[in-house]
Design an enzyme around this catalytic site. Structure first.
Site, PDB file in Angstrom:
ATOM      1  N   GLU A 110      31.207  18.373  87.377  1.00 24.54           N
ATOM      2  CA  GLU A 110      30.932  19.132  88.737  1.00 24.54           C
ATOM      3  C   GLU A 110      32.414  20.107  88.845  1.00 24.54           C
ATOM      4  OE1 GLU A 110      28.010  19.370  89.301  1.00 24.54           O
ATOM      5  OE2 GLU A 110      27.291  17.573  88.615  1.00 24.54           O
ATOM      6  N   GLU A 137      25.193  25.233  82.395  1.00 26.50           N
ATOM      7  CA  GLU A 137      25.345  23.994  82.311  1.00 26.50           C
ATOM      8  C   GLU A 137      25.887  23.488  80.839  1.00 26.50           C
ATOM      9  OE1 GLU A 137      24.969  21.967  84.472  1.00 26.50           O
ATOM     10  OE2 GLU A 137      23.787  23.205  86.070  1.00 26.50           O
ATOM     11  N   GLY A 160      21.539  14.038  89.462  1.00 23.78           N
ATOM     12  CA  GLY A 160      22.820  13.050  89.277  1.00 23.78           C
ATOM     13  C   GLY A 160      23.883  13.557  90.100  1.00 23.78           C
TER      14      GLY A 160
HETATM   15 ZN    ZN Z   1      25.689  21.239  85.728  1.00 22.98          ZN
END
Ligand code: ZN
Ligand code: NAG
Ligand code: NAG
Ligand code: NAG
Ligand code: NAG
Length: 962
Positions: A385, A407, A348
């Protein structure tokens, strides 16, 4: 990194051209001059084997390394600083990369060799040089056969000459340098090429995607996250192109021997990991963002014709970056931030420090053609991000085993950043459906995995970029923040980041920092943060907490056990003790909140609480679903909750209404709650008009619907769902209202989609007529709001014929807005014409069909989600297995999403048998999709079981009510 909605995709090309072949083409463009001229006198270098190439050179010579399956680099030599020079040649017929790297290294242990990573790269053996730093630079002899590629390990081994007894000495610094060539493939990893059309002309750009293990495909490097170094980058480009890297440009020089090409030199980076390095050469437009009085610049880049879609990102980007500076209490350390939308991109988005790359749908937004959901996606990905710029980039996981921390944290923090800029979307509410409940359904399978997993090989590393790392990681971090309190959590986090900046960390380092801060702030927790969190990170799954009230003496008995959709024999062999440290909260009125802990040692003994409330009063546990567990109650308490929902549902918080729906559907599915209870609860939905409870309910209804769609009971089920969705559909209406709550706009898309698919006549006739109007006036963007374009197109194609589908295909082909394209492509798979679905499957693999490689996996998955297309998609992947492996080679992990989609609703003996047979036949070539395959088989077994145990119960209930 942010995954695609359909899973992380990587691909691999084993092919590479031999060095000699490149040399020919380079001389032709007069570029070789640069590489040859820039080296010191050849006499000081011992010639390497002139025929060395990755595929052929003596595999016998490096048994020491290959026989040892440890894929980690030896730590005898560590990088300090890289000078990387890359020239991606963007010419049709000669897509190649010419490179030179020189790496300052520090020797920690005496050794006669340097081992680093390299894959699909051909090093010019004559160029390899090792120089010792000292008063004068001394060149060491590289053995004549001293350059060896270990293709399996992706190592490049450079051995010094034994005759000269040259060794690297402990404590000394050296510079290793070499020239090399690589292939600028279209494989979406390493430094690769992307293609797009501008004014009808095909254009090329070079872009990089390094995470997790592909920097080694762009240049030889020490490609492990804890081998941080400083990067000075130089990129070669055509004079009409722009080059970008992590740091700002310092100067530009002309490439020797050409007028057309230039070198852009970028400032040296801060110390960072190889997976964060980024290179771009493109002819894009820059949109400069207004950053107020910030200390950094902020730019968005996009294809020139997509320029106007960059506006939204340029507005929210700097605001979110400033928000995180404040949140972490650490200024953004680089002088600039660039964000760029890439036409072909596997994931993504990717958090490269100072140069964040995105799929177009994750960065670009068009007021007229993109929906609220698209906007939400852009906002969420940007926030994700940007959170990584601190959590991940500044402080990095020591090894991929701790990927979840990276993450999971970014997936949690993205909600905070998004809430800051788009509060109308109520992100903190949406968290529970988007992440928590979503991942619970995967984590309730026996084939789930702990979020902390030991990984070695790149295939294994790629496999963990999954919902468990992201969604469960985010969920347990949110739970942690809740029981520590926001203030303690944030301060502990900031301390952790400050003390480890520019370094690496493991999860225990974070737990230590938080435990310390909890002590400082006198937060009462029953044991250390590590002890609590280890139960959530080292074990897979999560508990269901059972609450049984003794109505006569105000006592509540509480116990926990692992929640599984289905138990098999395999689970009896698992020796893990599935008990957790569970932070419990409860309330009887949402005014007073009680709390307590269940410990991970309470095997047999039930926890007893005294809660003095009236018998007729409901009790709700897991307030606002801050905890990662399900709750089951005694029948009477379920009934009390149900009564409250029917009479005045707003007495229960919005999130808990979503929790109740989700728990009830899942407990029933697992056989732990009577379906009658669940189905009775759904009747309250006739009064519900908040987004999040509907989101939970629709996913529960969706799974029953997909189980029953091919059964005789489906008609009655549709009737029930139509009954409960119709009041919502009527309330929201088909058309968007001026100034309405943004979540209502989003909810309308669901209402239209469900009302139409459950056969609401008004919905269908409106859809058909608006779509017909649009077909008659294709350029008119006002006929169908982008917010319902997906459901409208889907329903119109389902109700329609070839012409409706063709129209959507044409709109797809001619659209310049990636998010609109994605919606159209998804809707096209709603067709109920088998031959149309077959055509879509074929198009997915055909590179000239107009469907990008990045979207191919999604097309197949979407066809598979259509109950008519499901079996066709299964046949398709069985037939085309080898071809699919070519399109999605590498780790093959994009196959995970396809396999899951295909098998998601398998619920007959035959289907299960075929799936297992398929697994057995292809076991050797499953690559990174093994776990997904096992999870699919588990799911199919669950489904089969569901049909046996619950189908009739649901039908009985429906018959009684309707
Ligand atoms: Zn990430
Ligand atoms: C090696 O390089 C590092 C980093 O630049 C420097 O701090 C160190 O002093 C150097 N060591 C020697 C022996 O030159
Ligand atoms: C870059 O774009 C400009 C303007 O759009 C065009 O004039 C130029 O030829 C392009 N350069 C290349 C190398 O494509
Ligand atoms: C450009 O920058 C590079 C890297 O800092 C430096 O080596 C070079 O001398 C500079 N060249 C010019 C012309 O300023
Ligand atoms: C409440 O009643 C239940 C069932 O009779 C009993 O097991 C429990 O011990 C009682 N608890 C208290 C605190 O009296």
């Amino acid at each position: 990194m942010k995954t695609t909605d359909g899973g992380y995709v990587v691909s691999k090309c084993r092919a590479f051209l031999l060095f000699i072949a490149f040399v020919g083409s380079l001389i032709a463009v007069g570029l070789l001059v640069y590489f040859l001229a820039d080296r010191p006198a050849a006499s000081s270098v011992t010639n390497g084997a002139s025929t060395a190439s990755p595929s052929t050179s003596g595999s016998s010579k490096a048994e020491v390394i290959s026989s040892n399956k440890n894929v980690r680099l030896p730590r005898a030599v560590l990088p300090i600083r890289y000078d990387v020079r890359l020239f991606p040649v963007l010419e049709k017929g000669n897509f190649s990369i010419l490179g030179h790297v020189s790496i300052d290294v520090h020797c920690k242990m005496e050794t006669d060799r340097i081992v680093l990573h390299s894959a699909d790269i051909v090093v010019d053996p004559k160029s390899v040089e090792v120089m010792e730093h000292g008063k004068t630079m001394k060149t060491l002899m590289v053995a004549s056969d001293g350059i060896h590629y270990d293709t399996e390990m992706e190592f490049l081994v450079i051995r010094l000459c034994p005759k000269h007894k040259d060794k690297l000495a402990k404590g000394t610094n050296y510079t290793l340098s070499m020239s090399f060539v690589g292939h600028l493939t279209d494989q979406l990893r390493g430094l690769y090429r992307s293609t797009y059309k501008e004014d009808g002309i095909e254009k090329y750009m070079a872009v990089s995607q390094m995470e997790p293990t592909d920097a080694r495909r762009a240049f030889p490097c020490f490609d492990e996250p804890n081998m941080k170094a400083i990067f000075s980058v130089t990129l070669g480009r055509h004079r009409h192109m722009t080059a970008l890297s992590n740091m700002p440009l310092i100067n530009t020089t002309q490439m020797e021997g050409t007028e057309e090409f230039y070198w852009d030199h970028f400032a040296p980076s801060v110390p960072m990991s190889t997976y964060l390095v980024a290179f771009i050469v493109a002819n894009f437009t820059q949109v400069a963002a207004d950053v107020g009085n910030a200390n950094w610049k902020f730019n968005i880049y996009a294809r020139p014709s997509a320029r106007n879609q960059a506006q939204y990102a340029s507005e929210i980007g700097p605001k979110i970056q400033a928000f995180f500076e404040d949140y972490f209490q650490i200024p953004f350390p680089l002088p600039k931030q660039d964000m760029i939308a890439i036409p072909d991109f596997a994931a993504g988005a990717m958090e490269n420090w100072g140069l964040i790359t995105y799929r177009e749908t994750a960065l670009l937004y068009d007021e007229k053609k993109s929906s609220v959901s698209n906007k939400e996606r852009v906002c969420e990905v940007i926030a994700h991000e940007l959170a990584h710029q601190w959590f991940g980039n500044l402080v990095t996981m020591d090894w991929w085993t701790d990927l979840w921390l990276n993450e999971g944290f970014a997936s949690y923090a993205e909600y905070l950043g998004s809430e800051h800029v788009e509060p109308g979307l109520k992100w903190l509410q949406q968290f529970v459906t988007r992440d928590l409940q979503d991942v619970m359904s995967l984590d309730a399978l026996e084939s789930s995995h702990p979020i902390s997993v030991v990984v070695h090989h790149p295939n294994e590393i790629n496999e963990i970029f999954d919902r468990i790392s992201y969604g469960k990681g985010a969920t347990i971090i949110r739970m942690l923040a809740a029981f520590l309190g926001e203030k303690t959590f944030r301060q502990g986090l900031s301390n952790y980041l400050k003390s480890r900046q520019y370094g690496n960390a493991v999860q225990d380092d974070l737990w230590d920092a938080l435990t310390k801060q909890a002590k400082v702030n006198k937060v009462a927790i029953p044991t250390g943060v590590k002890q609590i969190m280890d139960t959530w990170t080292l074990k897979m799954g999560f508990p269901v907490v059972t609450v049984t009230r003794e109505y006569d003496n105000n006592t509540v008995l509480i116990s926990q056990e692992r929640f599984l959709m289905q138990r098999s024999n395999a689970s009896s062999q698992d020796k893990t003790v599935y008990l957790w440290w569970v932070p419990l909260t409860y309330t009887a009125d949402f005014q007073t909140i009680g709390s307590t802990w269940l410990s991970d040692g309470q095997t047999s003994k039930k926890h007893e609480l005294s809660i003095p409330i009236d018998k007729s009063q409901w009790l709700i546990f897991n307030v606002d679903q801050m905890g990662y567990y399900r709750i089951n109650y005694d029948a009477q308490n379920w009934q009390l909750i149900g009564q409250q929902l029917m009479t005045n549902h707003s007495a229960i918080s919005v999130i808990n209404r979503a929790q109740i729906m989700d728990d009830a559907f899942n407990l029933a599915e697992a056989g732990q709650l009577d379906y009658m209870t669940t189905l009775n609860l759904t009747r309250y939905l006739e009064h519900e008009s908040d987004y999040v409870p509907w989101d939970s309910a629709l996913s529960g209804m969706g799974s029953i619907s997909s189980m029953m769609s091919r059964t005789s009971g489906y008609g009655l089920l549709k009737k029930h769902f139509r009954t409960i969705i119709t009041p919502l559909y009527n309330k929201l209406g088909f058309d968007q209202k001026m100034g309405e709550d943004i979540l209502m706009t989003k909810l309308r898309a669901n209402a239209v989609s469900w009302a139409c698919s459950m056969g609401n006549k008004d919905c269908i006739s409106r859809v058909v007529s608006s779509y017909a109007q649009w077909m008659a006036d294709p350029e008119n963007v006002d006929i169908i709001s982008p917010n319902v374009k997906g459901p409208v197109t889907c329903a119109a194609i389902r109700e329609g014929d070839e012409a409706e589908w063709e129209f959507a295909l044409n709109r797809y082909m001619s659209s310049n807005v990636a998010s609109e394209q994605a919606v159209l492509l998804a809707s096209m798979s709603c067709s109920e014409k088998p031959w149309i679905l077959a055509k879509m499957l074929e198009m997915s693999l055909n590179s000239t069909s107009g469907i990008r490689k990045q979207d191919a996996a999604r097309v197949i998955s979407q066809v598979a989600y259509n109950s008519l297309g499901r079996y066709m998609a299964f046949n398709f992947i069985r037939d085309k297995w080898d071809e699919l492996r070519k399109v999605f080679p590498t780790t093959f992990s994009s196959m995970s999403g396809i396999i899951k989609a295909v098998a998601a609703s398998f619920n007959t003996d035959l289907e299960l048998k075929e799936l297992m047979q398929f697994r057995d036949e292809r076991s050797a070539s499953l690559g990174g999709a093994e776990r997904a395959m096992q999870q699919s088989i588990d799911r199919a077994k669950n489904n089969l079981n569901w049909m046996r145990q619950n189908y009739h119960k649901v039908v009985d209930w429906l018959q009684r009510v309707y």
